[in-house]
Design a protein around this motif. Structure first.
Motif, PDB file in Angstrom:
ATOM      1  N   LEU A  61       0.766  -1.242   0.007  1.00  0.00           N
ATOM      2  CA  LEU A  61      -0.069   0.191   0.020  1.00  0.00           C
ATOM      3  C   LEU A  61       0.884   1.217  -0.075  1.00  0.00           C
ATOM      4  O   LEU A  61       0.359   2.464   0.268  1.00  0.00           O
ATOM      5  CB  LEU A  61      -0.872  -0.039   1.346  1.00  0.00           C
ATOM      6  N   VAL A  62       2.189   1.105  -0.267  1.00  0.00           N
ATOM      7  CA  VAL A  62       3.022   2.375  -0.437  1.00  0.00           C
ATOM      8  C   VAL A  62       3.430   2.622  -1.874  1.00  0.00           C
ATOM      9  O   VAL A  62       3.252   1.859  -2.490  1.00  0.00           O
ATOM     10  CB  VAL A  62       4.458   1.974   0.362  1.00  0.00           C
ATOM     11  N   ASP A  63       3.596   3.835  -2.011  1.00  0.00           N
ATOM     12  CA  ASP A  63       3.977   4.414  -3.320  1.00  0.00           C
ATOM     13  C   ASP A  63       5.124   3.836  -3.980  1.00  0.00           C
ATOM     14  O   ASP A  63       6.076   3.239  -3.260  1.00  0.00           O
ATOM     15  CB  ASP A  63       3.971   6.116  -3.381  1.00  0.00           C
ATOM     16  N   ASP A  64       5.160   3.535  -5.205  1.00  0.00           N
ATOM     17  CA  ASP A  64       6.203   2.813  -5.744  1.00  0.00           C
ATOM     18  C   ASP A  64       7.603   3.434  -5.707  1.00  0.00           C
ATOM     19  O   ASP A  64       8.650   2.860  -5.635  1.00  0.00           O
ATOM     20  CB  ASP A  64       5.959   2.528  -7.283  1.00  0.00           C
ATOM     21  N   ASP A  65       7.477   4.861  -5.615  1.00  0.00           N
ATOM     22  CA  ASP A  65       9.041   5.766  -5.567  1.00  0.00           C
ATOM     23  C   ASP A  65       9.380   5.568  -4.181  1.00  0.00           C
ATOM     24  O   ASP A  65      10.715   5.976  -3.687  1.00  0.00           O
ATOM     25  CB  ASP A  65       8.671   6.936  -5.937  1.00  0.00           C
ATOM     26  N   VAL A  66       8.906   4.905  -3.136  1.00  0.00           N
ATOM     27  CA  VAL A  66       9.410   4.720  -1.848  1.00  0.00           C
ATOM     28  C   VAL A  66      10.429   3.574  -1.823  1.00  0.00           C
ATOM     29  O   VAL A  66      10.275   2.424  -2.158  1.00  0.00           O
ATOM     30  CB  VAL A  66       8.357   4.245  -0.593  1.00  0.00           C
TER      31      VAL A  66
END
Length: 93
Positions: A61-66
């Motif tokens: 559930l975290v953005d891909d850029d993290v």
């Protein structure tokens, strides 16, 4: 519980409810804690039990850029918060 030792381990008994106690020595050695999931697998030699990884769904559930490091840090923080909540909110009846 029987603590009869054989070459590779200890024996325990299954309760009427189908529960088994994992010997303390093994829980400590493999870092098993309350809430951990174990996978039971049927093999040619018998039953194999292993701890499942906690990271299988991390970061979904975290953005891909993290970054992977940040994802792991976030997951560990959430896990610690969940464990803390379990310890403080649960009261036996």
């Amino acid at each position: 519980m029987s603590t009869e030792n054989d070459v590779d381990g200890e024996t325990t008994r299954i309760t009427r409810k189908g529960q088994v106690t994992i010997p303390k020595k093994l829980r400590e050695e493999f870092g098993l804690e309350e809430g951990d999931e174990l996978l039971w697998q049927k093999t040619e030699e018998g039953i194999k039990v292993r701890k499942t990884t906690r990271s299988a769904g991390r970061g979904m559930l975290v953005d891909d850029d993290v970054s992977a490091e940040k994802r792991e840090e976030m997951a560990e923080e959430m896990e610690a918060e969940i464990r803390s909540n379990r310890e403080t909110e649960w009261t036996p009846e």
